[in-house]
Write a protein that holds these residues in place. Sequence first.
Motif, PDB file in Angstrom:
ATOM      1  N   GLU A 195       0.830  -1.204   0.000  1.00 20.64           N
ATOM      2  CA  GLU A 195       0.000   0.000   0.000  1.00 20.64           C
ATOM      3  C   GLU A 195       0.872   1.265   0.000  1.00 20.64           C
ATOM      4  N   THR A 196       0.305   2.370  -0.447  1.00 23.22           N
ATOM      5  CA  THR A 196       1.080   3.636  -0.447  1.00 23.22           C
ATOM      6  C   THR A 196       1.596   3.951   0.960  1.00 23.22           C
ATOM      7  N   VAL A 197       0.798   3.628   1.987  1.00 30.94           N
ATOM      8  CA  VAL A 197       1.245   3.952   3.348  1.00 30.94           C
ATOM      9  C   VAL A 197       2.492   3.150   3.748  1.00 30.94           C
ATOM     10  N   ASP A 198       2.717   2.012   3.091  1.00 31.51           N
ATOM     11  CA  ASP A 198       3.934   1.253   3.396  1.00 31.51           C
ATOM     12  C   ASP A 198       5.187   2.046   3.032  1.00 31.51           C
ATOM     13  N   VAL A 199       5.045   2.948   2.052  1.00 25.53           N
ATOM     14  CA  VAL A 199       6.200   3.745   1.629  1.00 25.53           C
ATOM     15  C   VAL A 199       6.607   4.708   2.748  1.00 25.53           C
TER      16      VAL A 199
END
Length: 328
Positions: A236-240
């Motif tokens: 997910e983008t939040v993992d970045v």
Amino acid sequence: MASAKPESAVERDQRIGLQRIRDFLKVRTSYDVLPVSFRLIIFDTSLLVKKSLTILIQNGIVSAPLWDSKTSTFAGLLTTSDYLNLIQYYWQNPEAVNRIDQFKLNSLRDIEKAIGVSPLETISIRPTRPLYEACRRMLETRARRIPLVDYDDETGRAMVVSVVTQYRILKFVAVNVHETQLLRKPLKHLKLGTYKNLETAKMETPVFEVIHQLVNCNISSVPILNSDGVVTNVFETVDVITLIKGANYDELNLNVGEALQKRSEDFPGIYTCSIEDRLDTIFDTIRKSRVHRLVIIDEDSRLIGILTLSDILEYILLDGEGDDSKID
Ligand code: AMP
């Protein structure tokens, strides 16, 4: 010409359920969605990007409204997309890494210009406007959250009240509109979700590549498949954000498998569903859990499609008028 085929009981219920949800969204405002007490973290545009990352992680949030204290104005919403843009810039200019460390939030606009992407999200809505309008604005701009900004009638000065997300709105609907239980048509009979041209990756895929997929396709997640096409995880983008905390861009050289190991202990896991599932049960899931997307799988856990909150919001507002990328 209208079809002469009589409407089945399930179809009629589906139509009534959708109408009730729309009626509800038209008489409620964004204020109604807000809890009695909440905290709001706003970033001054002169804050260092590096510090903003630390604050987001410390507070367990993924976005924040920006405030320009020089002009006393609302300056847009900082989201994970802005950090993805910064990463793209870093790729194109690796020699600028020391300078990137000194970037302030107000330099993000220059970065966006330099890499040629659309500028920082600046849409907002007055909290007294109907919730339906906030949803329409989000769909038009493909925003996944919208800041609520009020203006003083006399001075015209802006006041940032809060930010509402797709999840918060859909949960509000799930809790308050009992007719969501009428939505009993299975996904396979709805134009809901994406089933073609799915962006996927493998555990061995470099994080760099997945970030390109997220940015180029304007999506917030990529299912991770094994060699049999079985879904094993979702990036997910939040993992970045977790990955680049402390502005350590070297972590971007990891592969997906290594990056996912850095997720916090309390990661809730991924949500899946089948093509036979219906919106009544999906709304039950939304009511109970903070779900952002469901990966649609077959009986062997192989990927069939993806259903995100954007898709559900679009469907309940626009009655499934999809484009060609949706299921036939
Ligand atoms: P999202 O930003 O995740 O809400 O997704 C925006 C739109 O892109 C929705 O219509 C999703 O169904 C679709 N979508 C999300 N993830 C993917 C993916 N990995 N591949 C293709 N389409 C996707």
